[in-house]
Design a protein around this motif. Structure first.
Motif, mmCIF file in Angstrom:
data_model
loop_
_atom_site.group_PDB
_atom_site.id
_atom_site.type_symbol
_atom_site.label_atom_id
_atom_site.label_comp_id
_atom_site.label_asym_id
_atom_site.label_seq_id
_atom_site.Cartn_x
_atom_site.Cartn_y
_atom_site.Cartn_z
ATOM 1 N N LEU A 21 53.833 39.884 32.038
ATOM 2 C CA LEU A 21 55.088 39.742 32.770
ATOM 3 C C LEU A 21 55.535 41.121 33.239
ATOM 4 N N VAL A 22 55.843 41.230 34.520
ATOM 5 C CA VAL A 22 56.291 42.482 35.112
ATOM 6 C C VAL A 22 57.764 42.303 35.502
ATOM 7 N N TYR A 23 58.613 43.224 35.028
ATOM 8 C CA TYR A 23 60.055 43.154 35.282
ATOM 9 C C TYR A 23 60.495 44.288 36.188
ATOM 10 N N LEU A 46 48.699 38.233 41.439
ATOM 11 C CA LEU A 46 50.079 38.651 41.256
ATOM 12 C C LEU A 46 50.983 37.622 41.906
ATOM 13 N N GLY A 47 51.980 37.150 41.156
ATOM 14 C CA GLY A 47 52.885 36.113 41.653
ATOM 15 C C GLY A 47 53.653 36.542 42.887
ATOM 16 N N ASN A 48 54.461 37.572 42.788
ATOM 17 C CA ASN A 48 55.263 38.078 43.905
ATOM 18 C C ASN A 48 54.963 39.552 44.117
ATOM 19 N N ARG A 49 54.926 39.980 45.362
ATOM 20 C CA ARG A 49 54.697 41.390 45.655
ATOM 21 C C ARG A 49 56.005 42.164 45.802
ATOM 22 N N ALA A 55 64.575 40.687 38.416
ATOM 23 C CA ALA A 55 63.590 39.612 38.529
ATOM 24 C C ALA A 55 62.293 39.994 37.809
ATOM 25 N N SER A 56 61.452 38.991 37.593
ATOM 26 C CA SER A 56 60.145 39.221 36.971
ATOM 27 C C SER A 56 59.098 38.376 37.682
ATOM 28 N N THR A 57 57.845 38.727 37.467
ATOM 29 C CA THR A 57 56.731 37.959 38.002
ATOM 30 C C THR A 57 55.569 38.046 37.023
ATOM 31 N N LYS A 60 48.199 38.073 36.430
ATOM 32 C CA LYS A 60 47.094 37.558 35.626
ATOM 33 C C LYS A 60 45.868 38.416 35.872
ATOM 34 N N ILE A 61 45.285 38.923 34.784
ATOM 35 C CA ILE A 61 44.085 39.745 34.859
ATOM 36 C C ILE A 61 42.938 38.965 34.234
ATOM 37 N N ASN A 62 41.886 38.753 35.014
ATOM 38 C CA ASN A 62 40.707 38.003 34.577
ATOM 39 C C ASN A 62 39.521 38.946 34.424
ATOM 40 N N VAL A 63 38.711 38.708 33.415
ATOM 41 C CA VAL A 63 37.471 39.454 33.224
ATOM 42 C C VAL A 63 36.322 38.452 33.153
ATOM 43 N N THR A 64 35.300 38.682 33.965
ATOM 44 C CA THR A 64 34.103 37.850 33.975
ATOM 45 C C THR A 64 32.982 38.647 33.319
ATOM 46 N N PRO A 65 32.610 38.296 32.076
ATOM 47 C CA PRO A 65 31.666 39.110 31.302
ATOM 48 C C PRO A 65 30.303 39.334 31.957
ATOM 49 N N LYS A 66 29.792 38.368 32.710
ATOM 50 C CA LYS A 66 28.434 38.519 33.258
ATOM 51 C C LYS A 66 28.341 39.663 34.270
ATOM 52 N N TYR A 67 29.470 40.130 34.812
ATOM 53 C CA TYR A 67 29.456 41.237 35.769
ATOM 54 C C TYR A 67 29.730 42.592 35.131
ATOM 55 N N LEU A 68 30.085 42.627 33.856
ATOM 56 C CA LEU A 68 30.432 43.895 33.210
ATOM 57 C C LEU A 68 29.280 44.890 33.185
ATOM 58 N N LYS A 69 28.078 44.441 32.902
ATOM 59 C CA LYS A 69 26.934 45.348 32.777
ATOM 60 C C LYS A 69 26.479 45.893 34.126
#
Length: 97
Positions: A21-23, A46-49, A55-57, A60-69
């Motif tokens: 959550l970003v405030y 990101l919900g709102n720019r 206000a807050s928004t 969401k940060i996603n990590v896909t393990p198969k691309y890490l290496k």
């Protein structure tokens, strides 16, 4: 400023996500000018720019393990805003074994 976001073990998972959550605690609009990732294993939504004062928004940060290496740089996210006291924020992504 730098901060870290720690992900647990990713073995066997196709994707892992964390929501932050970003405030806006300031007195004027907070604008996210750029959101950059430096690793193909990381994606950000990101919900709102633009955030009004108080206000807050959700970010969401996603990590896909198969691309890490395959990536040549360490996973991190760069946020560039119009905040005069902290225009750049780096979020380092740490993966725990």
């Amino acid at each position: 400023s730098e901060s870290a976001l720690t992900f647990g073990p990713l073995a066997g998972k196709s994707k892992e996500s964390h929501t932050i959550l970003v405030y806006n605690k300031g007195k004027s609009d907070l604008r996210f000018e750029q959101v950059q990732v430096f690793n193909e294993a990381v994606s950000v939504s990101l919900g709102n720019r633009v955030l009004k004062p108080g206000a807050s928004t959700k970010m969401k940060i996603n990590v896909t393990p198969k691309y890490l290496k395959r990536a040549k740089s360490r996973p991190r996210v760069l946020l560039i805003t119009n905040d005069p006291s902290q225009p750049k924020t780096i979020i380092n992504i740490e993966i725990k074994p």
